[in-house]
Design a protein around this motif. Structure first.
Motif, PDB file in Angstrom:
ATOM      1  N   SER A  43     -16.103   4.920  -9.026  1.00 41.11           N
ATOM      2  CA  SER A  43     -15.872   5.576  -7.736  1.00 41.11           C
ATOM      3  C   SER A  43     -16.207   4.609  -6.603  1.00 41.11           C
ATOM      4  O   SER A  43     -17.229   3.910  -6.649  1.00 41.11           O
ATOM      5  CB  SER A  43     -16.769   6.813  -7.626  1.00 41.11           C
ATOM      6  OG  SER A  43     -16.552   7.439  -6.388  1.00 41.11           O
ATOM      7  N   LYS A  47      -9.536   2.389  -5.405  1.00 46.81           N
ATOM      8  CA  LYS A  47      -8.300   2.714  -6.128  1.00 46.81           C
ATOM      9  C   LYS A  47      -7.298   3.461  -5.244  1.00 46.81           C
ATOM     10  O   LYS A  47      -6.110   3.130  -5.212  1.00 46.81           O
ATOM     11  CB  LYS A  47      -8.613   3.565  -7.376  1.00 46.81           C
ATOM     12  CG  LYS A  47      -9.500   2.865  -8.384  1.00 46.81           C
ATOM     13  CD  LYS A  47      -9.831   3.750  -9.571  1.00 46.81           C
ATOM     14  CE  LYS A  47     -10.633   4.978  -9.247  1.00 46.81           C
ATOM     15  NZ  LYS A  47     -11.988   4.692  -8.685  1.00 46.81           N
ATOM     16  N   THR A  67     -11.694  10.827  -4.758  1.00 48.18           N
ATOM     17  CA  THR A  67     -10.603  11.570  -5.405  1.00 48.18           C
ATOM     18  C   THR A  67     -11.194  12.605  -6.366  1.00 48.18           C
ATOM     19  O   THR A  67     -12.180  12.336  -7.049  1.00 48.18           O
ATOM     20  CB  THR A  67      -9.698  10.585  -6.189  1.00 48.18           C
ATOM     21  OG1 THR A  67      -9.215   9.613  -5.263  1.00 48.18           O
ATOM     22  CG2 THR A  67      -8.528  11.288  -6.869  1.00 48.18           C
ATOM     23  N   GLY A  93     -12.957   8.111 -10.012  1.00 50.69           N
ATOM     24  CA  GLY A  93     -13.900   7.240 -10.710  1.00 50.69           C
ATOM     25  C   GLY A  93     -15.186   7.945 -11.105  1.00 50.69           C
ATOM     26  O   GLY A  93     -15.922   7.472 -11.969  1.00 50.69           O
ATOM     27  N   ASP A 151     -11.713  -9.058   1.001  1.00 49.09           N
ATOM     28  CA  ASP A 151     -11.815  -9.342   2.445  1.00 49.09           C
ATOM     29  C   ASP A 151     -13.265  -9.336   2.937  1.00 49.09           C
ATOM     30  O   ASP A 151     -13.574  -9.922   3.973  1.00 49.09           O
ATOM     31  CB  ASP A 151     -10.984  -8.304   3.227  1.00 49.09           C
ATOM     32  CG  ASP A 151     -11.427  -6.879   2.964  1.00 49.09           C
ATOM     33  OD1 ASP A 151     -12.084  -6.280   3.817  1.00 49.09           O
ATOM     34  OD2 ASP A 151     -11.131  -6.355   1.865  1.00 49.09           O
ATOM     35  N   ALA A 179      -7.344  -4.075  -0.664  1.00 52.25           N
ATOM     36  CA  ALA A 179      -6.538  -2.922  -0.243  1.00 52.25           C
ATOM     37  C   ALA A 179      -6.490  -2.868   1.278  1.00 52.25           C
ATOM     38  O   ALA A 179      -5.631  -2.207   1.852  1.00 52.25           O
ATOM     39  CB  ALA A 179      -7.134  -1.638  -0.803  1.00 52.25           C
TER      40      ALA A 179
HETATM   41  N1  LIG Z   1     -13.163  -3.697   3.211  1.00 50.12           N
HETATM   42  C1  LIG Z   1     -12.518  -3.016   2.264  1.00 50.12           C
HETATM   43  N2  LIG Z   1     -12.798  -1.715   2.080  1.00 50.12           N
HETATM   44  C2  LIG Z   1     -12.114  -1.066   1.111  1.00 50.12           C
HETATM   45  C3  LIG Z   1     -11.122  -1.685   0.326  1.00 50.12           C
HETATM   46  N3  LIG Z   1     -10.626  -0.776  -0.538  1.00 50.12           N
HETATM   47  C4  LIG Z   1     -11.270   0.370  -0.280  1.00 50.12           C
HETATM   48  N4  LIG Z   1     -12.175   0.215   0.712  1.00 50.12           N
HETATM   49  C5  LIG Z   1     -13.107   1.235   1.226  1.00 50.12           C
HETATM   50  O1  LIG Z   1     -13.906   1.661   0.113  1.00 50.12           O
HETATM   51  C6  LIG Z   1     -14.132   3.062   0.139  1.00 50.12           C
HETATM   52  C7  LIG Z   1     -13.660   3.700  -1.155  1.00 50.12           C
HETATM   53  O2  LIG Z   1     -12.252   3.579  -1.274  1.00 50.12           O
HETATM   54  P1  LIG Z   1     -11.374   4.573  -2.187  1.00 50.12           P
HETATM   55  O3  LIG Z   1     -10.027   3.968  -2.315  1.00 50.12           O
HETATM   56  O4  LIG Z   1     -11.435   5.950  -1.694  1.00 50.12           O
HETATM   57  O5  LIG Z   1     -12.184   4.472  -3.575  1.00 50.12           O
HETATM   58  P2  LIG Z   1     -11.764   5.078  -5.001  1.00 50.12           P
HETATM   59  O6  LIG Z   1     -11.876   3.978  -6.008  1.00 50.12           O
HETATM   60  O7  LIG Z   1     -10.460   5.756  -4.914  1.00 50.12           O
HETATM   61  O8  LIG Z   1     -12.929   6.128  -5.281  1.00 50.12           O
HETATM   62  P3  LIG Z   1     -12.828   7.484  -6.195  1.00 50.12           P
HETATM   63  O9  LIG Z   1     -11.686   8.269  -5.734  1.00 50.12           O
HETATM   64  O10 LIG Z   1     -14.143   8.206  -6.016  1.00 50.12           O
HETATM   65  O11 LIG Z   1     -12.709   7.019  -7.622  1.00 50.12           O
HETATM   66  C8  LIG Z   1     -13.409   3.589   1.398  1.00 50.12           C
HETATM   67  O12 LIG Z   1     -14.358   3.722   2.440  1.00 50.12           O
HETATM   68  C9  LIG Z   1     -12.399   2.499   1.727  1.00 50.12           C
HETATM   69  O13 LIG Z   1     -12.114   2.428   3.114  1.00 50.12           O
HETATM   70  C10 LIG Z   1     -10.852  -3.074   0.551  1.00 50.12           C
HETATM   71  O14 LIG Z   1     -10.023  -3.730  -0.095  1.00 50.12           O
HETATM   72  N5  LIG Z   1     -11.583  -3.685   1.546  1.00 50.12           N
END
Ligand SMILES: Nc1nc2c(ncn2[C@@H]2O[C@H](COP(=O)(O)OP(=O)(O)OP(=O)(O)O)[C@@H](O)[C@H]2O)c(=O)[nH]1
Ligand SMILES: [Mg+2]
Length: 228
Positions: A43, A47, A67, A93, A151, A179
């Protein structure tokens, strides 16, 4: 030539169309090949943002909304003149949803396994994710390891070399991604699409698509880490 999916694809050189291609055509819609891709990892590794960046070219900043369960988006990409429909499953996650997502592994042709380069725990958990994958996914599933959030160099705790050596140990392709900026996001899906296309429509004389070589030749590297 390959059908646009509106009817049965024509036989090439008298040989019937491979199963994936036939299936895509029979479903209708304008694509030639279809495949399921799953996004996996702890998580918070990014993703959902990774999927939104690929699908819409946007970054979800601000409050993190985890998610719940599982969700999917479709996107059609064209590789070497062939339209590949990717059905991308975005999994939760969080541990409590694990049993829900296990049920989807079996159907996936490709898995994108993400960790966060600013989180040691997400990297250390990759081995456990790979154990789950070997238990629940198909034997020939395409796996790619991605070190996301490249980044954020100031908070980096996992060196690029650490990601590379873990990927080498498991024999999977690897790259760092963002991302947020979009770095290597499209490439990850294009490489999967090329592999799926090759599996579905490979001509006997065509050389086998090498996903490792393709990624190594195309990937962008983040400029940082000299201090680590
Ligand atoms: N700086 C930065 N922040 C990121 C990046 N990808 C995601 N984030 C941040 O990380 C946090 C989690 O991102 P999500 O995409 O929601 O994470 P997830 O893996 O889908 O999490 P779950 O749904 O709980 O499994 C958010 O606050 C995003 O803005 C990235 O490539 N760079
Ligand atoms: Mg999510």
């Amino acid at each position: 030539m390959i059908s646009n999916g509106a009817g049965a694809p024509p036989a090439r050189n008298g040989t019937p169309a491979p199963p994936l291609l036939r299936k895509a055509a029979s479903l209708g819609g304008s694509y030639d090949v279809a495949g399921k891709v799953m996004l996996l990892g702890d998580s918070g590794v990014g993703k959902t943002c990774f999927l939104i960046q690929f699908k819409d070219g946007a970054f979800l900043s601000g409050t993190f909304i985890a998610t719940v369960g599982i969700d999917f988006r479709n996107k059609v990409v064209t590789v070497d003149g062939v339209k590949v429909k990717l059905q991308i499953w975005d999994t939760a996650g969080q541990e409590r949803f694990r049993s829900v997502t296990h049920a989807y592994y079996r159907d996936a042709q490709a898995l994108l396994l993400l960790y966060d380069i600013t989180s040691k725990m997400s990297f250390d958990n990759i081995r456990a994710w790979l154990t789950e994958i070997h238990e629940y996914a198909q034997k020939d599933v395409v796996i790619m390891l991605l070190g996301n959030k490249a980044d954020v160099s100031s908070e980096r705790v996992i060196r690029t070399e650490d990601g590379e050596s873990l990927a080498r140990e498991y024999g999977v392709p690897f790259m760092e991604t963002s991302a947020k900026t979009g770095m290597n996001v499209e490439l990850a899906f294009l490489a999967i699409a090329k592999e799926l296309k090759q599996r579905a429509v490979k001509q006997p004389e065509e050389p086998r698509f090498q996903i490792h070589d393709y990624i190594e030749s195309q990937k962008k590297r983040s400029s940082c880490c000299a201090f680590l």
